[in-house]
Design a protein around this motif. Structure first.
Motif, mmCIF file in Angstrom:
data_model
loop_
_atom_site.group_PDB
_atom_site.id
_atom_site.type_symbol
_atom_site.label_atom_id
_atom_site.label_comp_id
_atom_site.label_asym_id
_atom_site.label_seq_id
_atom_site.Cartn_x
_atom_site.Cartn_y
_atom_site.Cartn_z
ATOM 1 N N ARG A 27 0.867 -1.183 0.000
ATOM 2 C CA ARG A 27 0.000 0.000 0.000
ATOM 3 C C ARG A 27 0.896 1.222 0.000
ATOM 4 N NH1 ARG A 27 2.727 1.377 4.693
ATOM 5 N NH2 ARG A 27 2.978 -0.505 5.916
ATOM 6 N N PHE A 28 0.303 2.371 -0.197
ATOM 7 C CA PHE A 28 1.091 3.592 -0.121
ATOM 8 C C PHE A 28 1.665 3.730 1.281
ATOM 9 C CE2 PHE A 28 -1.545 4.802 -3.779
ATOM 10 C CZ PHE A 28 -0.576 5.336 -4.614
ATOM 11 N N GLY A 29 2.896 4.181 1.364
ATOM 12 C CA GLY A 29 3.503 4.378 2.665
ATOM 13 C C GLY A 29 2.853 5.536 3.404
ATOM 14 N N ASP A 30 3.072 5.569 4.689
ATOM 15 C CA ASP A 30 2.588 6.662 5.515
ATOM 16 C C ASP A 30 3.740 7.038 6.442
ATOM 17 O OD1 ASP A 30 1.270 8.394 7.209
ATOM 18 O OD2 ASP A 30 -0.450 7.089 7.563
ATOM 19 N N PRO A 31 4.427 8.166 6.181
ATOM 20 C CA PRO A 31 3.939 9.384 5.532
ATOM 21 C C PRO A 31 4.375 9.614 4.085
ATOM 22 C CG PRO A 31 5.863 9.918 6.833
ATOM 23 C CD PRO A 31 5.653 8.430 6.975
ATOM 24 N N GLU A 32 4.901 8.616 3.389
ATOM 25 C CA GLU A 32 5.330 8.849 2.003
ATOM 26 C C GLU A 32 4.165 9.227 1.089
ATOM 27 O OE1 GLU A 32 8.179 5.711 3.681
ATOM 28 O OE2 GLU A 32 6.021 6.134 3.759
ATOM 29 N N ALA A 33 2.970 8.679 1.352
ATOM 30 C CA ALA A 33 1.809 9.013 0.525
ATOM 31 C C ALA A 33 1.530 10.507 0.533
ATOM 32 C CB ALA A 33 0.574 8.255 1.014
ATOM 33 N N GLN A 34 1.809 11.151 1.653
ATOM 34 C CA GLN A 34 1.510 12.569 1.767
ATOM 35 C C GLN A 34 2.350 13.396 0.792
ATOM 36 O OE1 GLN A 34 1.244 10.243 3.978
ATOM 37 N NE2 GLN A 34 0.737 10.958 6.025
ATOM 38 N N VAL A 35 3.634 13.050 0.651
ATOM 39 C CA VAL A 35 4.474 13.828 -0.269
ATOM 40 C C VAL A 35 4.190 13.458 -1.721
ATOM 41 C CG1 VAL A 35 6.273 14.416 1.373
ATOM 42 C CG2 VAL A 35 6.421 12.245 0.154
ATOM 43 N N LEU A 36 3.893 12.191 -1.985
ATOM 44 C CA LEU A 36 3.544 11.795 -3.352
ATOM 45 C C LEU A 36 2.240 12.445 -3.781
ATOM 46 C CD1 LEU A 36 4.458 7.993 -3.305
ATOM 47 C CD2 LEU A 36 5.723 9.833 -4.430
ATOM 48 N N ALA A 37 1.240 12.454 -2.901
ATOM 49 C CA ALA A 37 -0.045 13.079 -3.227
ATOM 50 C C ALA A 37 0.121 14.575 -3.440
ATOM 51 C CB ALA A 37 -1.064 12.808 -2.116
ATOM 52 N N MET A 38 0.980 15.184 -2.639
ATOM 53 C CA MET A 38 1.211 16.621 -2.768
ATOM 54 C C MET A 38 1.792 16.946 -4.134
ATOM 55 S SD MET A 38 0.590 18.962 -0.466
ATOM 56 C CE MET A 38 0.847 20.736 -0.229
ATOM 57 N N ARG A 39 2.646 16.073 -4.644
ATOM 58 C CA ARG A 39 3.281 16.322 -5.937
ATOM 59 C C ARG A 39 2.398 15.915 -7.122
ATOM 60 N NH1 ARG A 39 8.661 13.708 -6.764
ATOM 61 N NH2 ARG A 39 8.916 15.387 -8.299
ATOM 62 N N LEU A 40 1.591 14.885 -6.944
ATOM 63 C CA LEU A 40 0.775 14.391 -8.051
ATOM 64 C C LEU A 40 -0.593 15.059 -8.149
ATOM 65 C CD1 LEU A 40 1.615 10.604 -7.806
ATOM 66 C CD2 LEU A 40 1.995 12.027 -9.816
ATOM 67 N N GLY A 41 -1.172 15.412 -7.001
ATOM 68 C CA GLY A 41 -2.476 16.056 -7.006
ATOM 69 C C GLY A 41 -3.557 15.197 -7.621
ATOM 70 N N ALA A 42 -4.439 15.825 -8.401
ATOM 71 C CA ALA A 42 -5.629 15.156 -8.932
ATOM 72 C C ALA A 42 -5.307 13.967 -9.822
ATOM 73 C CB ALA A 42 -6.488 16.169 -9.696
ATOM 74 N N GLN A 43 -4.138 13.977 -10.477
ATOM 75 C CA GLN A 43 -3.822 12.878 -11.395
ATOM 76 C C GLN A 43 -3.607 11.552 -10.660
ATOM 77 O OE1 GLN A 43 -0.010 13.095 -13.515
ATOM 78 N NE2 GLN A 43 0.687 14.617 -12.022
ATOM 79 N N LEU A 44 -3.443 11.598 -9.325
ATOM 80 C CA LEU A 44 -3.302 10.366 -8.572
ATOM 81 C C LEU A 44 -4.542 9.491 -8.737
ATOM 82 C CD1 LEU A 44 -1.557 8.679 -6.682
ATOM 83 C CD2 LEU A 44 -2.484 9.974 -4.763
ATOM 84 N N LEU A 45 -5.718 10.094 -8.781
ATOM 85 C CA LEU A 45 -6.943 9.311 -8.998
ATOM 86 C C LEU A 45 -6.933 8.677 -10.382
ATOM 87 C CD1 LEU A 45 -9.754 8.279 -8.289
ATOM 88 C CD2 LEU A 45 -10.672 10.510 -8.989
ATOM 89 N N ASP A 46 -6.487 9.402 -11.392
ATOM 90 C CA ASP A 46 -6.447 8.847 -12.751
ATOM 91 C C ASP A 46 -5.558 7.609 -12.810
ATOM 92 O OD1 ASP A 46 -8.089 10.908 -13.766
ATOM 93 O OD2 ASP A 46 -6.358 12.220 -14.047
ATOM 94 N N VAL A 47 -4.411 7.672 -12.152
ATOM 95 C CA VAL A 47 -3.482 6.539 -12.145
ATOM 96 C C VAL A 47 -4.109 5.342 -11.434
ATOM 97 C CG1 VAL A 47 -1.286 5.710 -11.218
ATOM 98 C CG2 VAL A 47 -1.397 7.932 -12.354
ATOM 99 N N CYS A 48 -4.690 5.585 -10.272
ATOM 100 C CA CYS A 48 -5.276 4.485 -9.491
ATOM 101 C C CYS A 48 -6.468 3.857 -10.213
ATOM 102 C CB CYS A 48 -5.688 4.983 -8.108
ATOM 103 S SG CYS A 48 -4.285 5.478 -7.072
ATOM 104 N N LEU A 49 -7.270 4.677 -10.868
ATOM 105 C CA LEU A 49 -8.403 4.159 -11.644
ATOM 106 C C LEU A 49 -7.917 3.314 -12.815
ATOM 107 C CD1 LEU A 49 -11.021 7.057 -11.916
ATOM 108 C CD2 LEU A 49 -11.451 4.728 -11.120
ATOM 109 N N ALA A 50 -6.905 3.804 -13.524
ATOM 110 C CA ALA A 50 -6.366 3.051 -14.660
ATOM 111 C C ALA A 50 -5.858 1.699 -14.200
ATOM 112 C CB ALA A 50 -5.252 3.845 -15.338
ATOM 113 N N CYS A 51 -5.229 1.663 -13.056
ATOM 114 C CA CYS A 51 -4.730 0.409 -12.498
ATOM 115 C C CYS A 51 -5.881 -0.539 -12.193
ATOM 116 C CB CYS A 51 -3.925 0.691 -11.239
ATOM 117 S SG CYS A 51 -3.298 -0.780 -10.409
ATOM 118 N N ALA A 52 -6.906 -0.038 -11.524
ATOM 119 C CA ALA A 52 -8.043 -0.872 -11.133
ATOM 120 C C ALA A 52 -8.807 -1.402 -12.334
ATOM 121 C CB ALA A 52 -8.981 -0.077 -10.228
ATOM 122 N N GLU A 53 -8.793 -0.651 -13.422
ATOM 123 C CA GLU A 53 -9.545 -1.031 -14.620
ATOM 124 C C GLU A 53 -8.695 -1.763 -15.645
ATOM 125 O OE1 GLU A 53 -11.056 2.775 -15.743
ATOM 126 O OE2 GLU A 53 -12.650 2.761 -14.231
ATOM 127 N N GLY A 54 -7.433 -2.072 -15.311
ATOM 128 C CA GLY A 54 -6.572 -2.794 -16.234
ATOM 129 C C GLY A 54 -6.108 -1.979 -17.413
#
Length: 418
Positions: A283-310
Motif C-alpha cells: 500500500r502507499f507508505g505513511d507518511p510517504e503518501a503525503q508527499v507523493l499526493a502533494m506532488r501528483l495532485g488530482a492525477q493520482l486518482l487517474d493513475v489508481c483508476l487506470a490500475c483498477a480497470e486494467g
C-alpha cells in the motif's frame, strides 16, 4: 463517480485530498476517516476488515471505485471480495498482499526470482532463534513475520537488543514467527510503482525518517517525516531496482497465479549504487503518501483508476520538477503510550503549497482533539527541498498543541548534499 476510501490515517487524508480535486470524483466516502478527512469526504462507520460489509455499503451507495488504504484489509482479502463482485478496486488480493503480511514469504519470493536482499533465516522456535542470533552476532536485524504497522523491525546494534526483540515477538504466543536477517549498510529509500498484473508504472521515490528523534535517535516508529524525490534514487539506481528487484518479483507473483494489482512500495538499501530489497509494502507508505499526493495532485486518482480497470498501459504520472516534504507532529510518548483527547489548534493558511493532513484526530463538540500517536502531517511542496522544508516547518510550528512534538531535521540527508 462515487468513490470509497478505506482507512482513517494521514495516508487516507492525502488520498482523499488528491481525489477530491479530480473532476471525476462526484461523491467521496471514507471509512472510518478522521476529522481532517471529514473536510474532503463523508466519513462512515464501517468494519473495513469485513469484505461482505464493505460490499454491502458499496452497493447501497452506488460506489464505482474503492481505494483500499491500509494493509490490514488487503491481508484479509477485502479486495478479492470486491473484485469478485465486479467493483473496480485498487489494492492487491490476499495472496499478493502476503508480500507485506509475511516477511518470510517475501524472502521466499526473492530467492525464487533472484532479487538481491539480505541473507536470512526464519524461526518459530525461540531457542533456535536465540542460538542463531548469538552465532551471527551484532549488528543484526530482527523482524516479526506478520503485519506490525511499520514497527515490527529491530535493527539491533548490540546482541542484547536483538535478544530483547526476539523475546518480545515470541511473547505473542504460539504461532509467532521471526525473520532474522543480516545487517545491510547503505542509505535507505523507497520506490513506488503501480502494477495491474501486466503493466507497470513508476510512481516516484521518497525517503522517510523512522527514528523518533533528531539525528535518527530513539525508537523505531511508523515514520516521523518524508520527502520526495529521494536524491539517492538516481535514474541508474531506479532502473537497477526495477530490473533486478521489482519486475522479477511481479513476474514471480504472476507465475504463482497471484498477479499483483495496486501500488507496490519497495523499501531499498542502496550502497555504491546497488539497490537491495529491505522489505515490500503493498500500500502507499505513511507518511510517504503525503508527499507523493502533494506532488501528483488530482492525477493520482487517474493513475489508481487506470490500475483498477486494467488500463495502466496507457496511464502516465507527470511530475513537475519540484519537491515535497512532510513533518509528522506526534503525541508526546509516541511510539509508546500516548495521551488522547488533547485539544489542538490549527492555523489556517491560504498558501496552496501547504497542507496539514490529519492522521490521528477526531472532532469532539466542535473541538479538534488528538486521537493517536502520529496526529498531524505538516506538508509542503516547492521548487526546492529547502523551500518546501521551511514551509512545512512553518506549518508544524503553527500547530497549537503543547502535547505534540516533531523532529527538526526531516530531509537532512538530501539537504546535506548541498
Amino acid at each position: 463517480m462515487n468513490i470509497l476510501i478505506l482507512g482513517g490515517g494521514g495516508r487516507e487524508h492525502a488520498l482523499a485530498w488528491a481525489f477530491a480535486q479530480n473532476p471525476k470524483c462526484d461523491r467521496l466516502f471514507c471509512a472510518p476517516g478522521n476529522a481532517g478527512i471529514a473536510e474532503e469526504a463523508t466519513c462512515v462507520a464501517l468494519d473495513i476488515l469485513d469484505g461482505a460489509k464493505v460490499l454491502e455499503f458499496v452497493w447501497a451507495n452506488d460506489i464505482e471505485f474503492v481505494m483500499v488504504g491500509p494493509e490490514a484489509p488487503l491481508a484479509e482479502g477485502v479486495a478479492d471480495v470486491l473484485r469478485a463482485a465486479g467493483v473496480a478496486t485498487f489494492g492487491p488480493g490476499r495472496g499478493a498482499a502476503r508480500l507485506e503480511a509475511s516477511k518470510a514469504f517475501t524472502k521466499e519470493i526473492c530467492a525464487a526470482c533472484g532479487a538481491p536482499t539480505a541473507a536470512s533465516e526464519t524461526f518459530t522456535d525461540p531457542d533456535a532463534a536465540r542460538a542463531y542470533v548469538r552465532a551471527q552476532g551484532a549488528p543484526i536485524v530482527v523482524k516479526a513475520d506478520g503485519l506490525a504497522a511499520g514497527k515490527g523491525v529491530t535493527v539491533a546494534m548490540e546482541l542484547g537488543e536483538a535478544e530483547a526483540a526476539l523475546d518480545a515477538i515470541f511473547a505473542e504466543g504460539p504461532g509467532a514467527r521471526v525473520v532474522v536477517e543480516a545487517f545491510m549498510s547503505g542509505e535507505e529509500a523507497s520506490l513506488f510503482v503501480v502494477a495491474d498484473g501486466e503493466a507497470l508504472l513508476l510512481l516516484g521515490t521518497a525517503q522517510d525518517h523512522k527514528r523518533a528523534f533528531d539525528g535518527d535517535e530513539g525508537p523505531n516508529t511508523g515514520g516521523m517525516g518524508a520527502y520526495s524525490p529521494a536524491p539517492v534514487m538516481t535514474a541508474g539506481v531506479t532502473e537497477r531496482a526495477l530490473a533486478e528487484i521489482v519486475r522479477p518479483t511481479l513476474a514471480e507473483m504472476a507465475r504463482r497465479g497471484t498477479p499483483y494489482q495496486g501500488v507496490l512500495y519497495a523499501g531499498l538499501m542502496i550502497e555504491d549504487g546497488a539497490p537491495r530489497l529491505v522489505e515490500y509494502n503493498v500500500r502507499f507508505g505513511d507518511p510517504e503518501a503525503q508527499v507523493l499526493a502533494m506532488r501528483l495532485g488530482a492525477q493520482l486518482l487517474d493513475v489508481c483508476l487506470a490500475c483498477a480497470e486494467g488500463e495502466l498501459g496507457s496511464a502516465r504520472a507527470n511530475f513537475a520538477d519540484d519537491h515535497a516534504i512532510t513533518v509528522v507532529v506526534a503525541a508526546e510518548g509516541y511510539p509508546g503510550e500516548v495521551r488522547r483527547g488533547e485539544p489542538i489548534g490549527l492555523a489556517e493558511t491560504a498558501d496552496p503549497r501547504v497542507k496539514v493532513f490529519h492522521a490521528g484526530t477526531k472532532a469532539v463538540d466542535g473541538q479538534l482533539v488528538s486521537a493517536g500517536g502520529r496526529v498531524l502531517n505538516a506538508t509542503a511542496r516547492a521548487a526546492t527541498l529547502a523551500e518546501a522544508r521551511d514551509l512545512a516547518y512553518g506549518a508544524a510550528e503553527a500547530v497549537d498543541w503543547p502535547g505534540g512534538f516533531f523532529r527538526r531535521d526531516i530531509g537532512w540527508r538530501a539537504l546535506g548534499r548541498g
